[in-house]
Design a protein around this motif. Structure first.
Motif, PDB file in Angstrom:
ATOM      1  N   SER A  55      50.931 -45.555  61.270  1.00  0.00           N
ATOM      2  CA  SER A  55      51.294 -46.956  61.416  1.00  0.00           C
ATOM      3  C   SER A  55      52.496 -47.286  60.553  1.00  0.00           C
ATOM      4  O   SER A  55      52.726 -46.654  59.529  1.00  0.00           O
ATOM      5  CB  SER A  55      50.125 -47.877  61.042  1.00  0.00           C
ATOM      6  OG  SER A  55      49.844 -47.786  59.663  1.00  0.00           O
ATOM      7  N   GLU A  56      53.259 -48.261  61.017  1.00  0.00           N
ATOM      8  CA  GLU A  56      54.431 -48.750  60.292  1.00  0.00           C
ATOM      9  C   GLU A  56      54.403 -50.262  60.361  1.00  0.00           C
ATOM     10  O   GLU A  56      54.207 -50.833  61.427  1.00  0.00           O
ATOM     11  CB  GLU A  56      55.718 -48.231  60.929  1.00  0.00           C
ATOM     12  CG  GLU A  56      55.857 -46.733  60.931  1.00  0.00           C
ATOM     13  CD  GLU A  56      57.115 -46.280  61.662  1.00  0.00           C
ATOM     14  OE1 GLU A  56      58.141 -46.982  61.604  1.00  0.00           O
ATOM     15  OE2 GLU A  56      57.047 -45.223  62.312  1.00  0.00           O
ATOM     16  N   SER A  57      54.608 -50.892  59.208  1.00  0.00           N
ATOM     17  CA  SER A  57      54.647 -52.346  59.151  1.00  0.00           C
ATOM     18  C   SER A  57      55.583 -52.742  58.015  1.00  0.00           C
ATOM     19  O   SER A  57      55.248 -52.558  56.844  1.00  0.00           O
ATOM     20  CB  SER A  57      53.248 -52.914  58.910  1.00  0.00           C
ATOM     21  OG  SER A  57      53.304 -54.318  58.797  1.00  0.00           O
ATOM     22  N   GLY A  58      56.743 -53.237  58.378  1.00  0.00           N
ATOM     23  CA  GLY A  58      57.723 -53.575  57.345  1.00  0.00           C
ATOM     24  C   GLY A  58      58.125 -52.336  56.570  1.00  0.00           C
ATOM     25  O   GLY A  58      58.534 -51.344  57.144  1.00  0.00           O
ATOM     26  N   ASP A  59      57.947 -52.378  55.260  1.00  0.00           N
ATOM     27  CA  ASP A  59      58.287 -51.243  54.402  1.00  0.00           C
ATOM     28  C   ASP A  59      57.110 -50.301  54.179  1.00  0.00           C
ATOM     29  O   ASP A  59      57.200 -49.368  53.381  1.00  0.00           O
ATOM     30  CB  ASP A  59      58.786 -51.746  53.044  1.00  0.00           C
ATOM     31  CG  ASP A  59      60.168 -52.356  53.127  1.00  0.00           C
ATOM     32  OD1 ASP A  59      60.884 -52.084  54.117  1.00  0.00           O
ATOM     33  OD2 ASP A  59      60.535 -53.105  52.209  1.00  0.00           O
ATOM     34  N   ALA A  60      55.983 -50.531  54.848  1.00  0.00           N
ATOM     35  CA  ALA A  60      54.784 -49.704  54.670  1.00  0.00           C
ATOM     36  C   ALA A  60      54.637 -48.716  55.823  1.00  0.00           C
ATOM     37  O   ALA A  60      54.801 -49.077  56.990  1.00  0.00           O
ATOM     38  CB  ALA A  60      53.550 -50.578  54.582  1.00  0.00           C
ATOM     39  N   VAL A  61      54.331 -47.464  55.475  1.00  0.00           N
ATOM     40  CA  VAL A  61      54.101 -46.421  56.471  1.00  0.00           C
ATOM     41  C   VAL A  61      52.899 -45.602  56.036  1.00  0.00           C
ATOM     42  O   VAL A  61      52.770 -45.256  54.862  1.00  0.00           O
ATOM     43  CB  VAL A  61      55.317 -45.474  56.613  1.00  0.00           C
ATOM     44  CG1 VAL A  61      55.074 -44.443  57.707  1.00  0.00           C
ATOM     45  CG2 VAL A  61      56.581 -46.235  56.883  1.00  0.00           C
TER      46      VAL A  61
END
Length: 84
Positions: free
Chosen positions: A46-52
């Motif tokens: 998953s990827e969300s903004g700067d989070a992976v």
């Protein structure tokens, strides 16, 4: 999307991870440092903004795996199941 995430597709195969490799991975490491320890890329879950979140298939019992969460390129959380 960060350059590290884009570069992930450059590798041919995803690596598997052992318990020893998992324990060598420390909070604060970069994705590049984790790839060096494990021997290759993981699967981006998953990827969300700067989070992976990346998952590696594990060595051990059926379903063994490790997950690593990176925020702005830095490891902030890790979890494993069934690694040997």
């Amino acid at each position: 999307m960060s350059k590290e995430i884009e570069a992930m597709g450059d590798d041919d195969a995803n690596a598997t991870i052992s318990l020893e490799e998992y324990e060598s991975v420390k909070i604060g490491m970069s994705y590049s440092e984790v790839k060096k320890i494990v021997g290759g890329p993981g699967n981006a879950l998953s990827e969300s903004g700067d989070a992976v979140v990346y998952m590696y298939n594990g060595e051990g019992s059926i379903g063994a795996n490790a997950n690593f969460m990176f925020l702005s390129g830095e490891l902030v959380n890790k979890a494993q199941f069934g690694l040997e």
